[in-house]
Structure formats: structure tokens, C-alpha cells
Write an enzyme that holds these catalytic residues in place. Structure first.
Site, short mmCIF file in Angstrom:
data_model
loop_
_atom_site.label_atom_id
_atom_site.label_comp_id
_atom_site.label_asym_id
_atom_site.label_seq_id
_atom_site.Cartn_x
_atom_site.Cartn_y
_atom_site.Cartn_z
N HIS A 1 4.73 -7.76 -10.09
CA HIS A 1 3.48 -7.52 -10.83
C HIS A 1 3.81 -7.10 -12.26
O HIS A 1 3.12 -7.49 -13.22
CB HIS A 1 2.68 -6.43 -10.11
CG HIS A 1 1.21 -6.52 -10.33
ND1 HIS A 1 0.31 -5.69 -9.70
CD2 HIS A 1 0.45 -7.33 -11.10
CE1 HIS A 1 -0.91 -6.00 -10.07
NE2 HIS A 1 -0.85 -6.98 -10.93
N HIS B 1 5.58 -5.06 -5.98
CA HIS B 1 5.10 -4.28 -7.14
C HIS B 1 5.87 -4.69 -8.40
O HIS B 1 5.30 -4.86 -9.48
CB HIS B 1 5.33 -2.79 -6.90
CG HIS B 1 4.33 -2.13 -6.02
ND1 HIS B 1 2.97 -2.26 -6.18
CD2 HIS B 1 4.51 -1.31 -4.95
CE1 HIS B 1 2.36 -1.54 -5.26
NE2 HIS B 1 3.26 -0.96 -4.49
N HIS C 1 8.24 -4.90 -0.17
CA HIS C 1 7.04 -4.22 -0.65
C HIS C 1 7.22 -3.77 -2.10
O HIS C 1 6.39 -4.09 -2.97
CB HIS C 1 6.76 -3.01 0.25
CG HIS C 1 5.55 -2.22 -0.15
ND1 HIS C 1 4.34 -2.32 0.50
CD2 HIS C 1 5.35 -1.30 -1.13
CE1 HIS C 1 3.47 -1.51 -0.07
NE2 HIS C 1 4.06 -0.87 -1.07
N GLU C 2 8.29 -3.03 -2.35
CA GLU C 2 8.50 -2.51 -3.71
C GLU C 2 8.78 -3.65 -4.69
O GLU C 2 8.39 -3.58 -5.86
CB GLU C 2 9.64 -1.49 -3.72
CG GLU C 2 9.39 -0.27 -2.86
CD GLU C 2 8.05 0.42 -3.11
OE1 GLU C 2 7.51 0.32 -4.25
OE2 GLU C 2 7.52 1.04 -2.17
#
Length: 673
Positions: free
Chosen positions: A472, A469, A465-466
Site C-alpha cells: 500500500h 500493508h 499481512h504486513e
């Protein structure tokens, strides 16, 4: 010499952590605010007619060193804080808020911006420049540029108060978390808890100079106790301690702060011409209005509730077999784990040896390589803020794409949870593509002298999940720093993170890294299959929980009148009543430690986790239909990631997917319908 006032001459122009002392921060902020103000004054007083270049673009690149130092300070206030840093934050936050207010209420500067904005249809601007112009103009209007002098002063005071109170909320929540620990000397009280977890509890006890075992409210310590401890009294005590965080009437209580923050946000919204704070926030989100958010959350609630009730009935049956007539919230994790073992024959502790942290990291790095052509190399000549931190150079075809910091283990000065952040944004200036510095921070169990850091499967998905990010930020390729990377609409920001989690459930991918740390044995096919099937386990309950938090957040920011007559606890129960599965305990409450909405950026935005699930389910469905490593689709998805906030998120999604996101994709994944 103050290193924060010098040009960062370290490798990659990275943050000079080793040279920074606490006494450097406040003087640096004071000086850099003056420098940034001079840059703004030069733009404001430019004798030439306002143009996109000398006004809008000049502003986008102003205050660069101040931004860098702010990133260092506030990131460390989360990841490596202490009493002194927290004290400095109390001085720095109002200083920055005052500076920000001065800019946003600078009438002469706004005149120049408005002059350019009014000409926008006659200017030859590309798509990103148009977005920057629109966002700059709107930002000023939403910051009070159209208010009269008296109203501007009132808004400045509100912003200042909010800055201080939000900071205090977070400090209280952290202090309340750190204040509690359970010391146990009788191992029998810990029956059911796996030996690897007990070893960690022993390490934590030693750190405190104690014999036996210590359980804290840090997630890697607290959750295993609730999941495995057969001692129901212990589970209850820990859950009560966790639920009382900043809700016990003591030194770190946040109840009054909640009412003050909510009231100030409402006043701000009304001053700016909005019905409530949610309307103000959502104007700049994909959802657009509170009504749309409530409609979305209630649709999920209606769909999830029957599944959640069925799931809880199954847990009740298990609990009754143990003589428990009325199951409580502190029993949930324990019996959910029992049920999961029954259905899927999956034991978190049995799986952990297959998920060594280093191997999971290798897998996520490898996935980024396969999808986007990125390569990772650990480097040791970059300064770090703690010995636990590791640094990596990320390249693509030999070109440096980003500097990555990873910080995986809990410690006293680090807040709970997991997050991605940046120390430097990407942007293009003077022919150079200045690359970002990205950080991933987690709280995974530390290695012991006998065992490496082994992750639960939930922690595996947290890392993915992290890292979603992080990608991105890493892949950012925009002109302006304030449109780069994760600088997107808030209900779009969780798409990349939640999208990457999907790969954790794909057998084809799992087999590449789920290997026993001692024997090298690949996780057996039947376990991988069960793990893949378990994705929707307790999905009804989890959806209800997220919907409840989303409804509570929206209520705080759109239905504020009742909060004046009700206690925080009464208000919380009233607004989440439809989502409450277990009996509510009067001694506990969620809101007083709900840092996401009272300290973080999720005020009137917590719904975005579920909103982004619709996006990620639909995006991954596209991959599933065409191959999860499909290079053409990966290439299209890479464009979405690299575009940052340069385009409307719905347009970006449609360009990638070919259509708007479909909620059916989420419902199919969650409930098979």
C-alpha cells in the site's frame, strides 16, 4: 553537528541511522518545531488573498523534516528502544502535541482555510485537491477550530495529557512483557515442545547467562509453549503471567491509566460536540456510527457463536480423555493443535521446515512481481538501525519505487507483534515523484547455529499481512504526502494486508515456495490441500475473540459511565460476556495490555479488522472467479492501492469490484454459508 538537522544526503535520502546519537533527538525536535512553525507563520501571514495553492497545498508540504525525524524517533521507540529513548519520548510527545494544538487552534490560519473552503464550488480543483481541501478543513474543525478561547485551552490540555498517558501505557505494557521469564533446568518439564523451539529456549537462556531453558512472553517464545507443552501447570503459569501484564497492581500496572485515558477521550468528544469518543472517531470511518459497528459485530457474533461452541465441545472431548473435566483458556492452543492434527494431519512443527524465512520472503517478493511488476534487490549501502535489518531497493521497469527495510527477529528493545510503518511518505513536488521508505517489522524465531529461521504457518500469513500493508505504501502515487499510501480511512487500512494473506492458502501459489530447507522437497499435495482446507479451522472461536475485542473497544469509547463504578476487570467481563467461551480468571485481564486501543491508532476502531475481512474476502473472491493472478484484475487492484486516501474508500472499492462489498463473501469463506 546534528545529523537530524541536516538534509539527508545518504543514498535514496534515507535515514542516517549510523550518525544519530540519542542526544541529537531533543535538540532536533526543538529546532524543527521552530522551523515548521515559521513555515506555518509564513502561510498564515501571507499578504496575498488565500488560495488553494498558497494555503492548503502549502500546508500539505510544510514540516517535512519534522515529519521525517518524528518517523525515525517513534519507529525506533517501537523497534529499537531503550530507557533513554523512552525518557526522551516523555519530553518529545508533549512538545509535538503542543505544536499540533497551536496549528489547529490558529484562528488566523483557519480563517484562510475557511475562506478557500467556502469557495470550493467555484474552484477548478481535481479530485485529489478537493479531498485535500475537505480533509484539511475537517481536520481543523475536529481539532477545535470552532471552539472559543477557553474551550481551546481545555482541549489543548486534554490532548497533552492523552499524549503522555498513551505513551506511558505502551511503555508499561512493554516493560511488563520484558519483566517476566520462566527459567527451567529440567527438560522433562518441557515435554511435547519440539526440539527446534527448545533450541531457541536454550539460546534465550544463554543470553541471560543461565543454564537450561528460558521462556519469555515474547510471542515466538510464549505461543509454542502454550501450543505444545504437555505440562498443564506450565501452560497455566505462562498464561497467567501473560494475562497479568500491566494488571498486577505493580509498577507497570495500567488500570488507572485506562480509566484516565477513557475519561479524557470522552471529555474531548463532548467538548467538540459529540455524544462520545466513538461518535467522534467513526464520523471519519466507513462505518460512520457506533450503532453501525455494534450491528456489524453482533451480526458476526450471532453467526459465529454456534460454530465456536461446537469447536469448543470438540476440544472438551479431547481434554476429558486426558482427565481434564473443565477445559480452561490456557488449554485452548494445546487441544486446538491436537484437533488440527487429527482433522488435517497437520503439525506446525512438521510444516516449519517447509517455510524457511528467506524462501517465504522470496515468495512474497515474487507475488508482488507477478501482480504488480515489482522487482526487489538487496542493497548494503544504506544505513540501518540494527544489524538484523536488511534493506531492499524496489523497482518497476527500472524506476525506483521504494526503499524497503525488513526487521524480522525479537530482541529486548523491540515491542511484541508485527507491523508495517514508513520512514518517508511518497509525494509529488516540483516535477519529482519522491518515493517512500517502507519498513516491515516482525518477531520471528531467530536462526540458530544449526537451523535457519523457520516459520509457523501463522507466521507465514503474518509476513504476508504486513507485506500487504507495505505494498500500500510502496505503490503510492499521489500528489500530497498526507493522502499517500496507508493514509486512508482506518477501517479500510486493513484491506491490503488481509487481502494478501489469502494467497497463502492457494495450492497453486503454495507449491512455488513451500519447500523443505534441507531436501528441497515440495510440501506434499495432501498437506497443501489440508492446509488450504484449514483456513476456516477454529474460525468460530477466532471470530468470537475478535468480536469480543471489538465490543470491548467500542464499549470503552461509547459506554463510559459504568467504568466509573466498575473495576477494569468487571467492566471487561460485562461488556464481552456474550463472547466469553472459557471461564474468566479474576487474576487476568485483556485491557491493561490492549496497546492497539490505548497506545496505537485503533481506539474505537478495533472492529476494522473484521470489517476489512469483509472487504478482503469479497476482493479475493473476485480474483478467485477470474484467476488469482489475473493481470486485468491485478491492474485494477493496483489502482486502488496507489490511490491512497485521495478518494472515498467505498468509491475506490466499487471502482475495483464493480459493487459494494458483500458480507456473504466472508461468511462463505469462514463457515461455508
Amino acid at each position: 553537528m546534528n545529523p537530524l538537522l541536516e538534509k539527508f544526503n545518504t543514498k535514496y535520502t534515507s535515514s542516517p541511522f549510523n550518525d544519530i546519537k540519542e542526544e541529537h533527538y531533543l535538540p532536533a525536535f526543538q529546532e524543527l518545531v521552530k522551523t515548521a512553525q515559521k513555515e506555518i507563520d509564513e502561510i498564515t501571514n501571507n499578504p496575498e488573498a488565500p488560495t488553494f495553492e498558497n494555503t492548503i497545498e502549502a500546508m500539505a508540504f510544510s514540516g517535512e523534516q519534522l515529519d521525517r525525524v518524528s518517523s525515525i524517533f517513534f519507529n525506533l521507540n517501537s523497534a529499537e528502544t531503550n530507557d533513554e529513548i523512552q525518557k526522551i519520548a516523555q519530553d518529545v510527545s508533549p512538545l509535538l502535541t503542543e505544536f499540533s494544538s497551536k496549528i489547529s487552534q490558529n484562528e488566523k490560519l483557519f480563517e484562510r482555510i475557511k475562506n478557500v473552503y467556502d469557495q470550493k464550488d467555484t474552484l477548478s480543483l481535481n479530485e485529489e485537491q478537493k479531498m485535500l481541501l475537505n480533509e484539511t478543513y475537517k481536520g481543523f474543525v475536529r481539532s477545535g477550530a470552532l471552539l472559543n478561547e477557553e474551550e481551546k485551552k481545555k482541549l489543548e490540555k486534554i490532548n497533552m495529557d492523552l499524549s503522555i498517558k498513551s505513551l506511558q501505557f505502551g511503555q508499561n505494557a512493554l516493560a511488563s512483557t520484558n519483566a517476566y521469564f520462566k527459567h527451567i533446568t529440567d527438560k522433562e518439564q518441557l515435554k511435547g515442545i519440539p526440539e527446534a523451539i527448545l533450541a531457541q529456549y536454550e539460546e534465550d537462556a544463554k543470553e541471560k547467562g543461565l543454564e537450561g531453558y528460558v521462556i519469555t512472553l515474547q510471542y515466538p517464545s510464549y505461543l509454542p509453549a502454550l501450543t505444545y507443552a504437555e505440562n498443564r501447570g506450565l501452560r497455566k503459569e505462562l498464561a497467567l503471567a501473560n494475562g497479568k501484564k500491566s494488571f498486577d497492581g505493580g509498577e507497570f500496572d495500567n488500570q488507572n491509566l485506562i480509566k484516565e485515558i477513557v475519561k479524557l477521550r470522552q471529555e474531548k468528544a463532548e467538548l467538540l460536540g459529540y455524544k462520545n469518543y466513538a461518535n467522534f472517531v467513526l464520523e471519519e470511518r466507513m462505518a460512520k456510527s457506533p450503532e453501525k459497528v455494534f450491528e456489524f459485530l453482533n451480526e458476526l457474533l450471532d453467526k459465529a457463536k454456534p460454530y465456536a461452541q461446537k469447536e469448543i465441545e470438540e476440544l472438551k472431548t479431547l481434554a476429558k480423555a486426558d482427565g481434564i473435566e473443565e477445559i480452561q483458556s490456557y488449554d485452548h492452543a494445546f487441544y486446538a493443535e491436537k484437533l488440527r492434527k487429527q482433522i488435517f494431519d497437520i503439525d506446525d512443527e512438521e510444516l516449519k521446515p517447509y517455510f524457511q524465512l528467506e524462501k517465504v520472503q522470496e515468495a512474497v517478493f515474487g507475488l508482488a512481481g507477478k501482480l504488480f511488476g515489482l522487482e526487489f534487490r538487496e542493497i548494503n549501502d544504506v544505513q540501518k538501525y540494527h544489524e538484523d535489518v536488511k534493506t531492499y531497493e524496489i523497482t518497476e521497469n527500472g524506476d525506483v519505487k521504494a526503499l524497503l527495510y525488513v526487521d524480522y527477529h525479537p530482541r529486548k528493545g523491540k515491542r511484541a507483534g508485527a507491523w508495517m510503518t514508513s520512514y518517508k511518505n511518497q509525494y509529488k513536488k516540483d516535477g519529482e515523484n519522491s518515493r517512500p521508505h517502507i519498513s516491515v517489522v516482525c518477531n520471528f524465531t531467530k536462526p540458530t547455529k544449526d537451523t535457519p529461521s523457520l516459520l509457523t504457518f501463522q507466521e507465514v500469513t503474518t509476513l504476508f499481512h504486513e507485506f500487504g500493508h507495505a505494498l500500500h505504501g510502496v505503490l503510492a502515487d499521489t500528489q500530497y504526502p498526507n493522502l499517500s499510501g496507508t493514509s486512508v480511512k482506518w477501517d479500510f487500512v486493513e484491506l491490503p494486508s488481509q487481502f494478501l494473506e489469502n494467497f497463502c492458502y492457494e495450492p497453486e501459489f503454495l507449491k512455488t515456495f513451500a519447500k523443505h530447507y534441507q531436501t528441497g522437497e515440495i510440501l506434499p499435495d495432501e498437506k497443501i490441500e489440508k492446509l488450504s482446507q484449514s483456513k476456516s479451522f477454529m474460525e468460530g472461536y477466532q471470530t468470537m475473540r475478535q468480536v469480543g475485542l471489538g465490543l470491548l473497544d467500542m464499549a470503552f469509547h461509547s459506554e463510559v459511565e459504568e467504568l466509573e463504578r466498575l473495576s477494569v476487570k468487571e467492566y471487561e467481563v460485562e461488556k464481552t460476556e456474550a463472547t466469553i467461551i472459557y471461564p474468566s480468571n479474576p487474576e487476568t485481564a485483556t485491557a491493561p495490555s490492549f496497546s492497539h486501543i490505548f497506545q496505537g491508532g485503533y481506539s474505537a476502531g478495533y472492529y476494522s479488522y473484521k470489517w476489512a475481512e469483509v472487504l478482503d474476502a469479497d476482493a479475493f473472491q473476485y480474483f478467485k472467479e477470474n484467476g488469482i493472478f489475473n493481470p486485468e484484475i491485478a491492474s485494477k487492484y493496483k489502482i486502488l492501492l496507489s490511490s491512497g486516501g485521495t478518494k472515498d474508500p467505498m468509491e475506490l472499492f466499487k471502482a475495483f469490484r464493480g459493487s459494494e462489498p458483500k458480507v456473504e463473501s466472508l461468511l462463505k469463506r469462514a463457515f461455508g454459508s
